[in-house]
Design a protein around this motif. Sequence first.
Motif, short mmCIF file in Angstrom:
data_model
loop_
_atom_site.label_atom_id
_atom_site.label_comp_id
_atom_site.label_asym_id
_atom_site.label_seq_id
_atom_site.Cartn_x
_atom_site.Cartn_y
_atom_site.Cartn_z
N ARG A 101 2.46 -56.50 -65.06
CA ARG A 101 2.86 -55.39 -64.19
C ARG A 101 3.30 -54.16 -64.97
NH1 ARG A 101 0.55 -58.20 -60.14
NH2 ARG A 101 1.83 -59.89 -59.32
N HIS A 102 4.02 -54.37 -66.07
CA HIS A 102 4.59 -53.21 -66.79
C HIS A 102 3.74 -52.79 -68.00
CE1 HIS A 102 7.61 -50.32 -67.95
NE2 HIS A 102 7.65 -50.84 -69.17
N ILE A 103 3.57 -53.70 -68.96
CA ILE A 103 2.81 -53.30 -70.15
C ILE A 103 1.38 -52.92 -69.78
CG2 ILE A 103 2.01 -53.97 -72.45
CD1 ILE A 103 4.33 -55.89 -72.68
N HIS A 104 0.74 -53.75 -68.97
CA HIS A 104 -0.62 -53.44 -68.51
C HIS A 104 -0.59 -52.37 -67.42
CE1 HIS A 104 -4.56 -55.14 -66.52
NE2 HIS A 104 -4.53 -53.82 -66.53
N GLY A 105 0.11 -52.65 -66.33
CA GLY A 105 0.05 -51.79 -65.15
C GLY A 105 0.61 -50.39 -65.33
N GLU A 106 1.67 -50.27 -66.13
CA GLU A 106 2.28 -48.95 -66.33
C GLU A 106 1.87 -48.31 -67.66
OE1 GLU A 106 4.00 -47.37 -64.07
OE2 GLU A 106 3.88 -49.06 -62.68
N ARG A 109 -2.76 -49.04 -68.39
CA ARG A 109 -3.58 -48.40 -67.35
C ARG A 109 -3.65 -46.89 -67.58
NH1 ARG A 109 -2.18 -50.71 -61.94
NH2 ARG A 109 -3.65 -52.31 -62.62
N ARG A 110 -2.58 -46.30 -68.04
CA ARG A 110 -2.59 -44.88 -68.38
C ARG A 110 -3.47 -44.61 -69.60
NH1 ARG A 110 2.26 -45.42 -65.70
NH2 ARG A 110 2.99 -43.56 -64.56
N GLU A 115 -7.51 -40.82 -65.83
CA GLU A 115 -7.96 -40.01 -64.69
C GLU A 115 -7.28 -40.40 -63.38
OE1 GLU A 115 -10.68 -43.54 -65.20
OE2 GLU A 115 -9.83 -42.02 -66.53
N ARG A 116 -6.70 -41.56 -63.34
CA ARG A 116 -5.98 -41.98 -62.13
C ARG A 116 -4.69 -41.20 -61.93
NH1 ARG A 116 -5.90 -48.51 -61.37
NH2 ARG A 116 -8.13 -48.94 -61.61
N TYR A 117 -4.20 -40.58 -63.01
CA TYR A 117 -2.86 -40.01 -62.97
C TYR A 117 -2.84 -38.49 -62.99
CZ TYR A 117 -1.55 -44.82 -63.91
OH TYR A 117 -1.38 -46.19 -63.83
N GLY A 118 -3.99 -37.85 -63.03
CA GLY A 118 -4.00 -36.39 -63.03
C GLY A 118 -4.92 -35.83 -64.09
N ARG A 129 0.89 -44.98 -74.00
CA ARG A 129 1.16 -45.63 -75.29
C ARG A 129 2.67 -45.77 -75.50
NH1 ARG A 129 -3.21 -45.55 -79.43
NH2 ARG A 129 -1.50 -45.96 -80.89
N ALA A 130 3.42 -44.75 -75.14
CA ALA A 130 4.87 -44.80 -75.31
C ALA A 130 5.49 -45.89 -74.44
CB ALA A 130 5.49 -43.45 -74.97
N ILE A 131 4.99 -46.04 -73.22
CA ILE A 131 5.49 -47.10 -72.34
C ILE A 131 5.20 -48.47 -72.94
CG2 ILE A 131 5.11 -48.24 -70.10
CD1 ILE A 131 4.60 -45.41 -68.94
N ALA A 132 3.97 -48.65 -73.43
CA ALA A 132 3.60 -49.94 -74.02
C ALA A 132 4.41 -50.22 -75.28
CB ALA A 132 2.11 -49.97 -74.32
#
Length: 201
Positions: A101-106, A109-110, A115-118, A129-132
């Motif tokens: 949910r987090h490492i992959h999903g947040e 996925r970015r 393109e999903r995010y803007g 990358r920073a989230i991961a």
Amino acid sequence: MKFYMTPGSCSTGIHILLEEIGLVFEAHVLNLPRGDHLTPEYLAINPNGTIPTLVCDDGLVLTDFVSIATWLAKNHPRRKLLPEDPSLAQEARAMLEFCTRHIHGEGFRRVFTPERYGAAREEIITEGRAIAESAFEAVNAELAGRAYVAGDFSIADAALFYVEFWADKIGMTLQPNCRAHYQRMKTRPAVRQVLAEEGYR
């Protein structure tokens, strides 16, 4: 049993679990860039158009990593894919959720589908990358003194492996305990078999 997957994707983690258990299954490889996951035939099986999908012998259709991994652990208890100790089992489930949910999903996925995010593509990839990377720091602390997430190999390790695999492939530096876990996973016969079958050496 039919397994719908894409080499090098999150489905690699499920592929590892299937091989660890020793199940016989029919593999259906989907080419995501070509849009195989959006064909009417596949959407009739998995309306979400996602991978992995597992169609069980009794017709049950499971369409996400967590549900498939949990079902495999529950239905093959002799393989001990979840610890018997309740607290360790909860740790495994928590890590499973955190990775998917987090490492992959947040995070990833970015990185992989900005393109999903803007429109600010590079900024979104950097954010992902920073989230991961931040998430791996937390995982690194959890793995201190442990060979695997919850004692022995479990469904959580299959989930952690695929995000570590992604990190490695895009040149992200894994924290020491995560790197050790990743290398340890690659010594498992089932993992070596899966990587070879999916075209990775």
